[in-house]
Write a protein that holds these residues in place. Structure first.
Motif, PDB file in Angstrom:
ATOM      1  N   ARG A  39      41.009  41.778  51.436  1.00 40.74           N
ATOM      2  CA  ARG A  39      42.072  40.813  51.682  1.00 40.74           C
ATOM      3  C   ARG A  39      41.824  40.114  53.007  1.00 40.74           C
ATOM      4  N   LYS A  43      45.830  35.436  51.985  1.00 38.52           N
ATOM      5  CA  LYS A  43      45.347  35.518  50.609  1.00 38.52           C
ATOM      6  C   LYS A  43      45.742  36.845  49.983  1.00 38.52           C
ATOM      7  N   GLN A  44      45.748  36.847  48.659  1.00 37.70           N
ATOM      8  CA  GLN A  44      46.011  38.092  47.953  1.00 37.70           C
ATOM      9  C   GLN A  44      44.777  38.984  47.989  1.00 37.70           C
ATOM     10  N   ARG A  45      45.043  40.250  47.786  1.00 38.93           N
ATOM     11  CA  ARG A  45      43.938  41.190  47.684  1.00 38.93           C
ATOM     12  C   ARG A  45      43.111  40.840  46.451  1.00 38.93           C
ATOM     13  N   GLU A  46      41.781  40.829  46.589  1.00 42.29           N
ATOM     14  CA  GLU A  46      40.922  40.454  45.465  1.00 42.29           C
ATOM     15  C   GLU A  46      39.929  41.584  45.188  1.00 42.29           C
TER      16      GLU A  46
END
Length: 115
Positions: A39, A43-46
């Motif tokens: 992350r 931003k979102q965790r990817e």
């Protein structure tokens, strides 16, 4: 109690390498798919990479051919070897497992790629 503890992050120059490690406890490790996520601020965790109980692997397109996920069922550890790092890889990296109907995360380890 499921516990995941990451280590191995740090500051590295572009083109460098790091190896992240995640120690798992509280689960029958060999039965579960283990994952690495990351992350960045805002931003979102990817998903970065995942490895199944059968050691099938999948990777995000952004890290294919540079990162390698592996596991050690004896020591209940999952690793992420990261090569040819770029500034875009700068993030907090998390180890994750979905077990007993819940998603568990470690505390994360910071990876900073900068000259």
């Amino acid at each position: 109690q499921v516990r995941l503890v990451e280590s191995g992050g740090g500051l590295v120059q572009p083109g460098g390498s790091l190896r992240l490690s995640c120690a798992a406890s509280g689960i029958n490790f060999r039965l579960y798919t283990m994952s690495w996520y990351r992350r960045t601020p805002g931003k979102q965790r990817e998903l970065v990479a995942a490895i199944t109980a059968e050691s099938n692997r999948n990777y995000a397109d952004a890290v294919k051919d540079r990162f390698t996920i592996s596991r050690d069922n004896v020591w209940a550890r999952v690793y992420l070897q990261m090569n040819n790092l770029t500034p875009d890889d700068t993030a907090v990296y998390y180890c994750g497992v979905h077990a007993r109907g819940n998603q568990f995360w470690g505390q994360g380890t910071q990876v900073t790629v900068s000259s």
